[in-house]
Enzyme design. Sequence first.
Site, PDB file in Angstrom:
ATOM      1  CB  CYS A  75       4.490  12.936   3.895  1.00 10.33           C
ATOM      2  SG  CYS A  75       4.270  11.180   4.235  1.00 10.33           S
ATOM      3  CB  CYS A 201       2.344   7.016  -1.134  1.00 12.06           C
ATOM      4  SG  CYS A 201       2.703   8.740  -1.564  1.00 12.06           S
TER       5      CYS A 201
END
Length: 262
Positions: A75, A201
């Site tokens: 991530c 994101c």
Amino acid sequence: MKNIHFHKYQGAGNDFIIIDNRKGTFDGNDTTLIEHLCNRRFGIGGDGLMLLEDHPVHDFTMRYFNSDGGEASMCGNGGRCIAAFAVHKGVVSNPDKFSFMAVDGEHLAEYKSGIVNLKMIDVNSVNKENKFTYLNTGSPHHVCFVDDVAKTDVYNEGKNIRYSERYQPDGTNVNFVQFKTGNEIKVRTYERGVEDETLACGTGVVASAISAHLKKPSFSEFDIEVLGGKLKVCFEPNSEGGFKNVWLEGPATFVFEGTIEI
């Protein structure tokens, strides 16, 4: 009953629970607990949970879990947030440049005045189709270009692609990208594991920027607008059709800390 001390951070609206687990007291295998902590109604709330743990060579190890409780792929915004957390906790000796290990390998990070610049993994190849691109930037991403992201049904269209037969059994993240002017793009992302659109994101904007470069080869640095703010991505194309020196830059902000009784 036990008490769990935590910190909450966000990067461009992507929010995370971070736990200092250098003493190994938190059980990363307890998916039910992690899912509960990430629940926005019954727990702390977050797009994911991260554990900061010791590493024998690097400054620390990052372990990332999606909000469904499962340990996940890389991530990018989480990496930037845990880097800021490590600086704030005094885990790193030199905030100007330090390194940590994540599921996809080593990452370098630079911290200055609340901005984290994070080096991402090299991208070895990009699958370029007529209507989309597919690539792995630490996590798998499907990228398609649209005329107006504001009018795009990100949840339903993203969900259909995420669960499509092409990407079974693991699925993919899905990004919808709109060109603005010059090297500016807008991105909205449906994230697997969260199973919804998120405000940002990190690995998704990296995938989107590289995909935008394939359409506009003169640009190797992109300013990116996401629902939660602004990010920047730069990289260098290599001679084999991949990309190196990939960096993701943006704010990483402390929100609050506390203790929850479980």
